[in-house]
Design a protein around this motif. Structure first.
Motif, PDB file in Angstrom:
ATOM      1  N   GLU A  94      52.663  59.017  25.531  1.00 32.00           N
ATOM      2  CA  GLU A  94      51.862  58.832  24.332  1.00 32.00           C
ATOM      3  C   GLU A  94      50.425  59.251  24.572  1.00 32.00           C
ATOM      4  O   GLU A  94      49.903  59.077  25.668  1.00 32.00           O
TER       5      GLU A  94
ATOM      6  N   CYS B  89      63.983  58.061  28.734  1.00 32.53           N
ATOM      7  CA  CYS B  89      63.626  56.656  28.495  1.00 32.53           C
ATOM      8  C   CYS B  89      62.126  56.425  28.672  1.00 32.53           C
ATOM      9  O   CYS B  89      61.597  55.392  28.253  1.00 32.53           O
TER      10      CYS B  89
ATOM     11  N   GLN C  15      61.138  64.383  28.660  1.00 28.48           N
ATOM     12  CA  GLN C  15      62.290  64.706  27.821  1.00 28.48           C
ATOM     13  C   GLN C  15      63.424  65.331  28.625  1.00 28.48           C
ATOM     14  O   GLN C  15      64.592  65.063  28.370  1.00 28.48           O
TER      15      GLN C  15
ATOM     16  N   ASP D  21      56.355  47.714  30.837  1.00 32.36           N
ATOM     17  CA  ASP D  21      56.511  46.568  29.940  1.00 32.36           C
ATOM     18  C   ASP D  21      56.299  45.221  30.628  1.00 32.36           C
ATOM     19  O   ASP D  21      55.886  44.263  29.994  1.00 32.36           O
TER      20      ASP D  21
ATOM     21  N   GLU E 143      58.348  56.914  27.732  1.00 37.78           N
ATOM     22  CA  GLU E 143      57.544  57.282  26.569  1.00 37.78           C
ATOM     23  C   GLU E 143      56.231  57.890  27.045  1.00 37.78           C
ATOM     24  O   GLU E 143      55.549  57.319  27.887  1.00 37.78           O
TER      25      GLU E 143
ATOM     26  N   TYR F 130      55.083  65.249  28.608  1.00 43.99           N
ATOM     27  CA  TYR F 130      56.100  64.962  27.596  1.00 43.99           C
ATOM     28  C   TYR F 130      57.353  65.806  27.860  1.00 43.99           C
ATOM     29  O   TYR F 130      58.469  65.292  27.808  1.00 43.99           O
TER      30      TYR F 130
END
Length: 94
Positions: free
Chosen positions: A26, A22, A17, A45, A24, A13
């Protein structure tokens, strides 16, 4: 010192950052490979499920999961693979 799953998440993470907001990062439920954990999966995606990227071992590539991400060097390898894949896809779009 090894990373636990929360430390692995935090390591990736933080990299996202700093370098590619852009992306993610998780936490998800078990990906079916807990004995190889902590594991990291990459999703895009435009594809269903997880994807394999350069920088994975042959076994990781076949399973589309990074295995045993327990050190900062492991997190660096995962992040480098993700970053390189993003750069390659951007170049292909040009």
């Amino acid at each position: 010192m090894g990373l636990d799953s929360l430390a692995t998440f935090t390591a990736l993470y933080g990299r996202a950052q700093e370098e590619l907001p852009c992306v993610e990062v998780e936490e998800v439920p078990c990906l079916g490979a807990c004995q190889k954990g902590p594991v990291v999966a990459i999703e895009h995606d435009e594809f269903d499920g997880t994807v394999a990227v350069e920088g994975m071992t042959d076994r990781e590539f076949n399973e589309r999961l990074f295995h045993n991400v327990v050190t900062e060097n492991d997190a660096d390898r995962v992040w480098s693979s993700v970053s390189n894949a993003i750069k390659m896809m951007a170049m292909e779009e040009e």
